[in-house]
Design an enzyme around this catalytic site. Structure first.
Site, PDB file in Angstrom:
ATOM      1  N   ARG A  28      -9.877   2.558  -7.218  1.00  0.00           N
ATOM      2  CA  ARG A  28      -9.684   1.551  -6.648  1.00  0.00           C
ATOM      3  C   ARG A  28     -11.122   0.089  -6.267  1.00  0.00           C
ATOM      4  NH1 ARG A  28      -5.271   0.444  -3.117  1.00  0.00           N
ATOM      5  NH2 ARG A  28      -3.891   1.848  -3.953  1.00  0.00           N
ATOM      6  N   ARG A  32      -9.763  -4.324  -2.254  1.00  0.00           N
ATOM      7  CA  ARG A  32     -10.837  -5.513  -1.071  1.00  0.00           C
ATOM      8  C   ARG A  32     -12.183  -5.585  -0.337  1.00  0.00           C
ATOM      9  NH1 ARG A  32      -5.298  -3.440   1.873  1.00  0.00           N
ATOM     10  NH2 ARG A  32      -6.279  -2.232   0.285  1.00  0.00           N
ATOM     11  N   ARG A  41      -7.859 -13.106  -4.482  1.00  0.00           N
ATOM     12  CA  ARG A  41      -6.756 -12.392  -4.187  1.00  0.00           C
ATOM     13  C   ARG A  41      -5.934 -13.581  -3.381  1.00  0.00           C
ATOM     14  NH1 ARG A  41      -2.732 -11.260  -2.528  1.00  0.00           N
ATOM     15  NH2 ARG A  41      -2.217  -9.420  -0.822  1.00  0.00           N
ATOM     16  N   ASP A  78      -0.567  -2.770 -10.596  1.00  0.00           N
ATOM     17  CA  ASP A  78      -0.660  -1.464  -9.446  1.00  0.00           C
ATOM     18  C   ASP A  78       0.954  -0.387 -10.799  1.00  0.00           C
ATOM     19  OD1 ASP A  78      -0.561  -0.744  -7.005  1.00  0.00           O
ATOM     20  OD2 ASP A  78       1.195  -0.434  -7.055  1.00  0.00           O
ATOM     21  N   TYR A 154       8.443   6.621  -3.494  1.00  0.00           N
ATOM     22  CA  TYR A 154       7.561   5.092  -3.778  1.00  0.00           C
ATOM     23  C   TYR A 154       9.399   4.581  -3.901  1.00  0.00           C
ATOM     24  CZ  TYR A 154       3.226   5.235  -2.733  1.00  0.00           C
ATOM     25  OH  TYR A 154       1.630   5.696  -2.335  1.00  0.00           O
TER      26      TYR A 154
END
Ligand code: CP3
Length: 346
Positions: A28, A32, A41, A78, A154
């Protein structure tokens, strides 16, 4: 196949060599905690739009390389683009993580596409080509996918759920139905990774973030076996494909994972005892990890001690310095700089 013969520290280690100063990248690393990521973003609107916009995705892939000089860039995308390309509805809610239309029974599984829609994934391959063209020759480019088990969790639950209870229930209740979902994901993931190699990645990582919730038999059946099939299928088309496995939380099952899978490297999380990792992982297989992301968040002397501990544990063998899981958004940039200086002794 476009695997470059250029000496890149990361690929050298993946090929079994040790280096005095280990190469380093962070899971990652594009994200952010970087103001320049937050700016792009915002421009992209939705998270999926960012993943599917090659210019923007290439830009955020390169941001941490420009700022920190990491030894590897990881494709910005992703793991959930694969269910999306199989026809499942996927979105990312602001501050809440992914939302999928749950695949709740065998009928829903059979309603998915047989194969991934490569038109959906074409922008990802274009991102790879753009990044490779802009990256210094010494920096490796990593592709990735989610492991079948983790992606299935998921797909079944429709979101991140504590303990992955829906997928574990499904796998016991309708084992053959669940196996069909895993089969579909093995095929989809393998072709997806082959396309990433064709587009120019040096290596790929298979993220099995939820490997740690299964007992030994289920771990073999849903984590190890499908990953073995992905590795074999990729190497049929890309014979020397470099592959990193990341079975987060595997704990005492780590030896089964590394003994059953012909990987170039295994990523280990911060809960793994270094002595256990050293005893379990074959000498020719690189270890990647395993700094606690909380030590990086806190910084200072605690970070220095943690970095030194990781270097001491693995510095004398094929080793790639990384976190034991993704960097958390609140991490100060200065702590990343401090960590890098310590790893590189500068
Ligand atoms: O820099 C990199 O590591 C490359 C890009 C990358 C992302 N996700 C970007 C992302 C990679 C390799 C992933 C993998 C991924 N995605 C995993 C496996 C690794 C892990 O972290 O466990 C998983 C489980 C996912 C699914 C996913 N994507 C979740 C659960 C979430 C929400 C949690 C969160 O951190 O918000 C995402 C969103 C996501 N993927 C973000 C990023 C940068 C944050 C969303 C945003 O910026 O709006």
């Amino acid at each position: 196949m476009k695997q470059s013969g250029l000496p890149r520290p990361v690929t050298e280690v993946l090929d079994g060599k040790s280096r005095k100063i280990p190469p380093v990248w962070l899971m990652r690393q594009a994200g952010r905690y970087l103001p320049e990521y937050r700016a792009v973003r915002e421009r992209a609107g939705s998270f999926l739009n960012l993943c599917y916009s090659p210019e923007l995705a290439a830009e955020v892939t390169l941001q941490p390389i420009r700022r920190f000089g990491f030894d590897a860039a990881i494709l910005f995308s992703d793991i959930l683009v694969v269910p999306h390309a199989l026809g499942q509805r996927v979105s990312f809610e602001e501050g809440e993580g992914p939302r999928l239309e749950p695949v709740a029974d065998g009928k829903a599984i059979d309603g998915l596409r047989q194969q991934v829609d490569h038109a959906t994934l074409a922008p990802v391959y274009e991102t790879i080509r753009l990044v490779r063209g802009r990256l210094a020759p010494s920096v490796a480019l990593l592709g990735f996918c989610g492991a079948a088990w983790t992606v299935a969790t998921y797909m079944v639950a429709g979101r991140a759920v504590e303990g992955q209870i829906p997928a574990r229930q499904f796998a016991y209740r309708d084992t053959s139905g669940f196996a069909r979902l895993i089969d579909r994901l093995v095929d989809a993931s393998a072709t997806y990774l082959v396309q990433q190699f064709e587009a120019g990645v040096d290596a790929v990582q298979v993220f099995d973030t939820w490997a740690g919730v299964l007992g030994p038999d289920e771990f073999m059946r849903w984590v190890v076996e499908p990953t073995r099939r992905i590795v074999e299928a990729v190497r049929r088309d890309v014979p020397n494909a470099r592959i990193i496995g990341f079975p987060r939380g595997a704990g005492t099952l780590l030896p089964r994972y590394v003994e059953s899978l012909p990987l170039n490297a295994v990523g280990i999380d911060w809960t793994v005892d270094p002595a256990f990792a050293r005893a379990s992982v074959p000498p020719g297989m690189a270890i990647q990890g395993n700094l606690d992301p909380m030590a990086l968040l806190v910084g200072g002397a605690a970070l220095d001690r943690a970095v030194d501990g990781v270097l001491q544990a693995f510095g004398d063998r094929p080793f790639i310095f990384n976190l034991g899981h993704g960097i958390v958004p609140a991490t100060p940039i200065a702590h990343v700089e401090r960590m890098l200086a310590r790893v590189r002794r500068c």
